[in-house]
Design a protein around this motif. Structure first.
Motif, PDB file in Angstrom:
ATOM      1  N   ALA A   1       0.836  -1.201   0.000  1.00 11.90           N
ATOM      2  CA  ALA A   1       0.000   0.000   0.000  1.00 11.90           C
ATOM      3  C   ALA A   1       0.870   1.250   0.000  1.00 11.90           C
ATOM      4  O   ALA A   1       0.542   2.262  -0.633  1.00 11.90           O
ATOM      5  CB  ALA A   1      -0.930  -0.010   1.211  1.00 11.90           C
TER       6      ALA A   1
ATOM      7  N   ARG B   1       1.000   4.724  -2.266  1.00  8.38           N
ATOM      8  CA  ARG B   1       0.974   6.047  -1.641  1.00  8.38           C
ATOM      9  C   ARG B   1       2.123   6.918  -2.144  1.00  8.38           C
ATOM     10  O   ARG B   1       1.945   8.080  -2.498  1.00  8.38           O
ATOM     11  CB  ARG B   1       1.055   5.867  -0.116  1.00  8.38           C
ATOM     12  CG  ARG B   1       1.000   7.175   0.673  1.00  8.38           C
ATOM     13  CD  ARG B   1       2.246   7.299   1.541  1.00  8.38           C
ATOM     14  NE  ARG B   1       2.060   8.274   2.605  1.00  8.38           N
ATOM     15  CZ  ARG B   1       2.334   9.563   2.480  1.00  8.38           C
ATOM     16  NH1 ARG B   1       2.787  10.051   1.330  1.00  8.38           N
ATOM     17  NH2 ARG B   1       2.153  10.387   3.490  1.00  8.38           N
TER      18      ARG B   1
ATOM     19  N   SER C   1      -4.981   0.149   4.575  1.00  8.30           N
ATOM     20  CA  SER C   1      -4.253  -0.376   3.418  1.00  8.30           C
ATOM     21  C   SER C   1      -5.209  -0.754   2.296  1.00  8.30           C
ATOM     22  O   SER C   1      -4.939  -0.492   1.110  1.00  8.30           O
ATOM     23  CB  SER C   1      -3.416  -1.591   3.834  1.00  8.30           C
ATOM     24  OG  SER C   1      -2.425  -1.236   4.773  1.00  8.30           O
TER      25      SER C   1
ATOM     26  N   ARG D   1      -6.402   2.252   0.501  1.00 13.02           N
ATOM     27  CA  ARG D   1      -5.399   2.724  -0.457  1.00 13.02           C
ATOM     28  C   ARG D   1      -5.430   1.904  -1.742  1.00 13.02           C
ATOM     29  O   ARG D   1      -5.297   2.456  -2.838  1.00 13.02           O
ATOM     30  CB  ARG D   1      -4.009   2.671   0.190  1.00 13.02           C
ATOM     31  CG  ARG D   1      -2.856   3.018  -0.737  1.00 13.02           C
ATOM     32  CD  ARG D   1      -3.003   4.419  -1.324  1.00 13.02           C
ATOM     33  NE  ARG D   1      -2.816   5.464  -0.327  1.00 13.02           N
ATOM     34  CZ  ARG D   1      -3.182   6.730  -0.505  1.00 13.02           C
ATOM     35  NH1 ARG D   1      -3.784   7.100  -1.639  1.00 13.02           N
ATOM     36  NH2 ARG D   1      -2.986   7.630   0.445  1.00 13.02           N
TER      37      ARG D   1
ATOM     38  N   VAL E   1       0.756   4.631   4.621  1.00 12.66           N
ATOM     39  CA  VAL E   1      -0.410   4.245   3.823  1.00 12.66           C
ATOM     40  C   VAL E   1      -1.277   5.460   3.513  1.00 12.66           C
ATOM     41  O   VAL E   1      -1.655   5.703   2.373  1.00 12.66           O
ATOM     42  CB  VAL E   1      -1.242   3.176   4.559  1.00 12.66           C
ATOM     43  CG1 VAL E   1      -2.500   2.836   3.764  1.00 12.66           C
ATOM     44  CG2 VAL E   1      -0.408   1.923   4.805  1.00 12.66           C
TER      45      VAL E   1
END
Length: 466
Positions: free
Chosen positions: A41, A45, A261, A264, A292
């Motif tokens: 994740a 990001r 997570s 995301r 995250v």
């Protein structure tokens, strides 16, 4: 399906979105595999947001007094939670509150008001507040959160300079009737669509931990993706006494990190904000969650205290991130902010290291009384010398009980009333009763400050400031 989260992240970056089935599988990652999920994740990001964190700051324009019955909310109809209740702040008072967050590095100010939705007169009052704020801080984004909107109100807000509108879906449509009966899930969707049609950036998220199933959580996430929400605040239920969800504890720090997570993965290029309840539920995993999410609220929430502002800023820096758009004078905690004004400064914390204005996104956040008489003192160099300052200002030595607490705290079985500190603006409103005009058919409610310090965690089984 996918072999591992890292492989799935590369597929998402190539333009192939996750499916609901894959999101559910990610959510069911076992604890030993959690770091692999977070790392994957984090890859998403960093691709979209680098190593920056957007800091948001809430100003509570109107607290309590809500006729809706949302089961998670401390401000709900006939709620039994002891919270601060007051009518609308004036534009000058709201700007004063906002500036504490701006000095702490906030690039977005969120103006929030309780209630089903605003009248046209109230939209006009908020518009004047936005114009006053933009006049002094033209580069600061403004997000409004006023409830359900009627036709034309979003356009009025946009014309006044509002950049975004927040209205959370909160949970899955299949679960919505379990948490609210005074309005529908579709009412919320319609308000987000009105905001989008007026050119406002849609901000919509959820509250997790409200007895929803994992399948319903995934359902809500894909609804947010389909709605086109630009920013997704994720609140973690604080199950305070006086609400139907009191005593509901279905979240662990690991579960919260897995949820963030998965958000995301479902919304890889959207602003994801860890919001109300992060201190209570993520606890020591908050710095890991920054890998995250890319956004948070600084300081306090609507009716409860958050983490100290200095602790938030230190956490961001210590984890290797920078505050998005930070100015040279930012990156330090705001000066002793008013709203202890709204809730009072937490015991045992330096007032100069706290933002105590109303701050947060989850209406379900609530604080009750719970202050203790003594606080542990610190020496001039900032170290804890074990001295205990009692309610009358006297001190004693650093003796503690076997549990590590000073005797006064160990013996305290109930809170001791303490007069909260208030800002000049709120103090003036308390004494004068002045403020924006209200519709004739509305009841004018004066600001009422509780005689006790309001502390995060009060009203639950979690110790105050745990």
């Amino acid at each position: 399906m996918f072999k591992n989260p890292a492989e799935l992240a590369e597929r998402v970056l190539a333009g192939d979105p996750v499916t609901p089935e894959e999101a559910l599988e990610l959510l069911h990652t076992d604890d030993p595999g959690m770091l692999d999920l977070v790392a994957a994740a984090g890859r998403l990001r960093r691709e979209h947001f680098g190593m920056t964190v957007k800091v948001n700051y809430l100003v509570n324009l109107k607290s309590g007094l809500c006729a809706e019955d949302c089961g998670y909310c401390s401000q709900r109809l006939n709620g039994g939670t002891d919270i601060l209740k007051y009518s609308w702040l004036s534009p000058e008072q709201a700007v004063e509150q906002a500036e504490f967050g701006i000095r702490g590095g906030a690039s977005r100010v969120c103006l929030v008001a309780s209630g089903r939705g605003p009248s046209n007169r109230e939209v006009g009052n908020v518009s004047r507040t936005v114009e006053a704020l933009k006049e002094q801080h033209p580069d600061v984004e403004v997000c409004a959160c006023l409830g359900l909107l009627k036709d034309g109100q979003a356009e009025t807000l946009s014309g006044a300079g509002v950049d975004a509108y927040n209205h959370n879906l909160n949970t899955a449509e299949s679960h919505y009737e379990s948490i609210c009966s005074t309005h529908t899930y579709q009412d919320r969707v319609d308000t987000v669509e009105r905001a989008k049609d007026a050119g406002l950036s849609p901000c919509s998220g959820l509250v997790v931990g409200m007895r929803e199933t994992d399948e319903q959580l995934v359902e809500a996430l894909f609804a947010l993706r389909d709605l086109g929400s630009d920013s997704v605040p994720v609140n973690f239920l604080m199950p305070f006494d006086g609400t139907p969800l009191a005593g509901t504890w279905q979240l662990s720090p690991q579960k919260c990190l897995k949820i963030l997570s998965v958000v995301r993965f479902v919304c890889p290029d959207k602003e994801i904000r860890m919001a109300g309840g992060r201190e209570m539920h993520l606890r020591s995993l908050q710095p890991l969650a920054l890998h995250v999410v890319n956004s948070l609220f600084l300081g306090d929430y609507l009716t409860s205290e958050g983490q100290a502002a200095k602790a938030d800023l230190d956490m961001i820096a210590d984890a290797g991130f920078t505050v998005l758009g930070a100015r040279p004078d930012a990156g330090r905690a705001p000066d002793a902010a008013p709203a202890g004004s709204a809730r009072g400064a937490g015991s045992g914390q330096d007032a100069a290291q706290r933002t105590t204005t109303p701050c947060g996104s989850a209406c379900g956040s609530a604080a009750g009384s719970g202050a203790v008489a003594g606080v542990v003192g610190a020496s001039d160099d900032g170290s804890d010398d074990g001295t205990v300052t009692t309610a009358d200002g006297s001190t004693n030595g650093g003796s503690r009980d076997a549990g590590g607490l000073p005797p006064e705290r160990a013996a305290a079985s109930s809170s001791v009333p303490t007069a909260p500190k208030v800002s000049p603006a709120l103090a003036a409103l308390l004494s004068s009763g002045d403020g924006p005009e209200r519709d004739e058919d509305e009841t004018r409610v004066r600001l009422e400050l509780s005689p006790t310090v309001r502390r995060r965690g009060a009203g639950t089984s979690v110790a105050p400031n745990a």
